[in-house]
Design an enzyme around this catalytic site. Structure first.
Site, short mmCIF file in Angstrom:
data_model
loop_
_atom_site.label_atom_id
_atom_site.label_comp_id
_atom_site.label_asym_id
_atom_site.label_seq_id
_atom_site.Cartn_x
_atom_site.Cartn_y
_atom_site.Cartn_z
N TYR A 165 0.79 -1.33 -0.01
CA TYR A 165 0.09 -0.08 0.05
C TYR A 165 0.97 1.27 0.13
O TYR A 165 1.81 1.36 0.76
CB TYR A 165 -0.97 -0.04 1.32
CG TYR A 165 -1.70 1.09 1.30
CD1 TYR A 165 -2.75 1.44 0.29
CD2 TYR A 165 -1.72 2.16 2.41
CE1 TYR A 165 -3.70 2.53 0.36
CE2 TYR A 165 -2.38 3.34 2.40
CZ TYR A 165 -3.26 3.47 1.56
OH TYR A 165 -4.22 4.59 1.61
N ASP B 227 9.31 2.67 0.15
CA ASP B 227 8.36 3.49 0.85
C ASP B 227 8.41 2.88 2.43
O ASP B 227 8.12 2.01 2.69
CB ASP B 227 6.93 3.11 0.34
CG ASP B 227 5.62 3.69 1.00
OD1 ASP B 227 6.05 4.32 1.96
OD2 ASP B 227 4.62 3.63 0.56
N LYS C 125 4.13 8.92 9.04
CA LYS C 125 3.80 8.25 10.53
C LYS C 125 4.71 8.55 11.68
O LYS C 125 4.58 9.77 12.26
CB LYS C 125 3.59 6.66 10.37
CG LYS C 125 2.44 6.15 9.35
CD LYS C 125 2.20 4.64 9.43
CE LYS C 125 0.89 4.78 8.59
NZ LYS C 125 1.05 4.01 7.12
C1 LIG Z 1 0.28 4.39 5.92
C2 LIG Z 1 1.09 4.50 4.62
C3 LIG Z 1 0.94 5.12 3.51
C4 LIG Z 1 0.13 6.24 3.18
O1 LIG Z 1 0.15 7.24 4.50
P1 LIG Z 1 -1.01 8.27 4.93
O2 LIG Z 1 -0.34 9.05 6.14
O3 LIG Z 1 -2.09 7.39 5.42
O4 LIG Z 1 -1.65 9.00 3.72
C5 LIG Z 1 1.84 4.96 2.46
N1 LIG Z 1 2.59 3.87 2.24
C6 LIG Z 1 2.80 3.10 3.45
C7 LIG Z 1 3.85 2.11 3.30
C8 LIG Z 1 1.95 3.13 4.53
O5 LIG Z 1 2.14 2.18 5.51
#
Ligand SMILES: *Cc1c(COP(=O)(O)O)cnc(C)c1O
Length: 430
Positions: free
Chosen positions: A144, A239, A267
């Site tokens: 994701y 990511d 995060k």
């Molecule tokens: C949570 C997440 C996102 C998206 O971040 P948001 O702050 O929810 O937009 C993108 N990549 C990874 C790997 C994530 O865990």
């Protein structure tokens, strides 16, 4: 447990907010019951509006590595608030946080702050496309990367290599440039490069996948992706929105020797405030506006209150080198306890831990990719989730999510959660 007030609150929310929630995962769609509405958090605990107390293994889906209401972070936020919420002009705290990140990550010389992980990844992809002057990107099924159009491709069928949108409202014209590969399967990545005739702007991967459950990439797999990217002139994006400062101080890059060209963060760098970031070498970042032609902007980007929270959080993390070892030991004890509880009633479970991240699947097979993850017993998970919630253990409401330990999660809380797991497993298999 009594959830009366939360049930009413959910009904009321439902009238004015789609599904009653501002992010779909919160709605408890895959598990039993309705979501508790939170009143407040304290350390490793959450308290809902009915007065129920829970051990919190969600931690706002990752950001709160110091738990709720950490005194130092709270103090730095309050100080920032008292100077003003936002200026839309540069502040020195942005440079301070950037310096912390640059000093930690070999792959980052410069970093740009945004307001969410979604925005960070969306901007990184645009930059990769701008730098390489290519349109195609390769992503992995089950990873994701936020909800921007090009990245909202799940491609369940496995037959279609070229992405089909996984949501109405995303034009196929946008996702046709997103090629889907299989996690931990290098042949599928080679196939994507072949299908795109080498014209690939970037490969984006969660080097420790946390959005199909916790599924780390094999080191050899990452090494081979690095080789393919170099061979074809494609950029490699890690990511680390979730794994950054969670798996280790440098995320996956503190564990793997493979160096990406670009990194996305989120995060933990906001410590609970809305922050995302993307970084790379000077050469790559020089393509970004206003230094270069690739446009990217944000009214609240680098918000001083959010930056202050992130800065304090990173400073605290850097000051405690043994922290991740301690967190990993607790996380390991927790999932081993879950596993014992499951095997006591002859239910198979597989587990993973990376630093403060933990994952478990009701499955008898080691999970290497999304297809393996899909083989997990989601019905068993739903019952387990409900049983744990009723006993005061707050787990993510889907078997495809990662769990989190924070510094305020005590050994007693871990043992209590394990005790609850034994009780729950006995109950749901009786
Ligand atoms: C949570 C997440 C996102 C998206 O971040 P948001 O702050 O929810 O937009 C993108 N990549 C990874 C790997 C994530 O865990």
């Amino acid at each position: 447990m009594v959830y009366t007030k939360s049930i009413t609150a959910f009904d009321e929310a439902y009238e004015v907010i789609p599904g009653g929630v501002d992010s779909p995962v919160r709605a408890f769609s895959g598990v039993e019951g309705t979501p508790p509405f939170i009143d407040y958090g304290k350390g490793g605990h959450l308290f809902d509006i009915d007065g129920n107390q829970y051990i919190d293994f969600v931690q706002s889906w990752g950001p709160l590595i110091f738990g709720h209401c950490d005194k130092d972070i709270e103090a730095s936020v309050i100080q920032a608030v008292q100077r003003g919420l936002s200026f839309g002009a540069p502040t020195t705290v942005e440079t301070e946080l950037a310096c912390e990140i640059v000093s930690l990550f070999d792959s980052i010389d410069k970093v740009r702050f945004v307001s969410s992980g979604t925005e960070a990844v969306m901007s990184a992809i645009r930059l990769a496309r701008g730098v390489t002057e290519r349109d195609n990107i390769i992503k992995f099924k089950g990873c994701y990367h936020g909800h921007s159009d090009s990245l909202l491709v799940a491609g369940g069928s496995g037959l279609a290599t070229f992405g089909t949108p996984s949501s109405p409202g995303v034009p196929a014209d946008l996702t046709k440039h997103t090629l889907l590969a299989t996690y931990n399967d290098i042949a599928s990545v080679e196939q994507c490069f072949a299908d795109a005739q080498g014209e690939v702007a970037c490969v984006i991967i969660e080097p420790i996948a946390g959005n199909m459950g916790l599924v780390p990439a094999d080191e050899s797999f990452l090494e081979q992706i690095r080789v393919l990217c170099d061979r074809h002139g494609a950029l490699l994006i890690f990511d680390e929105v979730m794994s950054g400062f969670r798996a280790s101080l440098q995320g996956a890059q503190g564990i793997s020797s493979v160096k990406p060209d670009m990194v996305t963060l989120g995060k933990v760098i906001g410590a609970g405030m809305p922050v995302g970031a993307f970084g790379a070498s000077k050469a790559i970042m020089s393509h970004l506006s206003p230094e270069g032609p690739v446009y990217q902007a944000g009214t609240l980007s680098g918000n001083p209150v959010a930056m202050s929270a992130g800065l304090k959080s990173l400073q605290k993390l850097k000051a405690q080198p043994s922290l991740y070892v301690e967190l990993a030991a607790k996380a390991k004890r927790l999932v081993e306890g879950f596993q014992e509880a499951a095997s006591a009633v002859n239910v198979p479970m597989v587990t993973e831990v990376r630093g403060s991240m933990f994952g478990f699947f009701f499955s008898d097979k080691v999970v290497k990719n999304m297809e393996d993850a899909d083989a997990n017993d989601t019905k068993m998970f739903a019952k387990f989730h409900k049983g744990m919630l009723d006993r005061g253990v707050y787990l993510a409401c889907s078997s495809y999510e990662t769990g989190f330990i924070c510094t305020a999660t005590s050994d007693e809380m871990i043992e209590e959660a394990i005790f609850c797991a034994f009780e729950t497993m006995k109950e749901i298999t009786a």
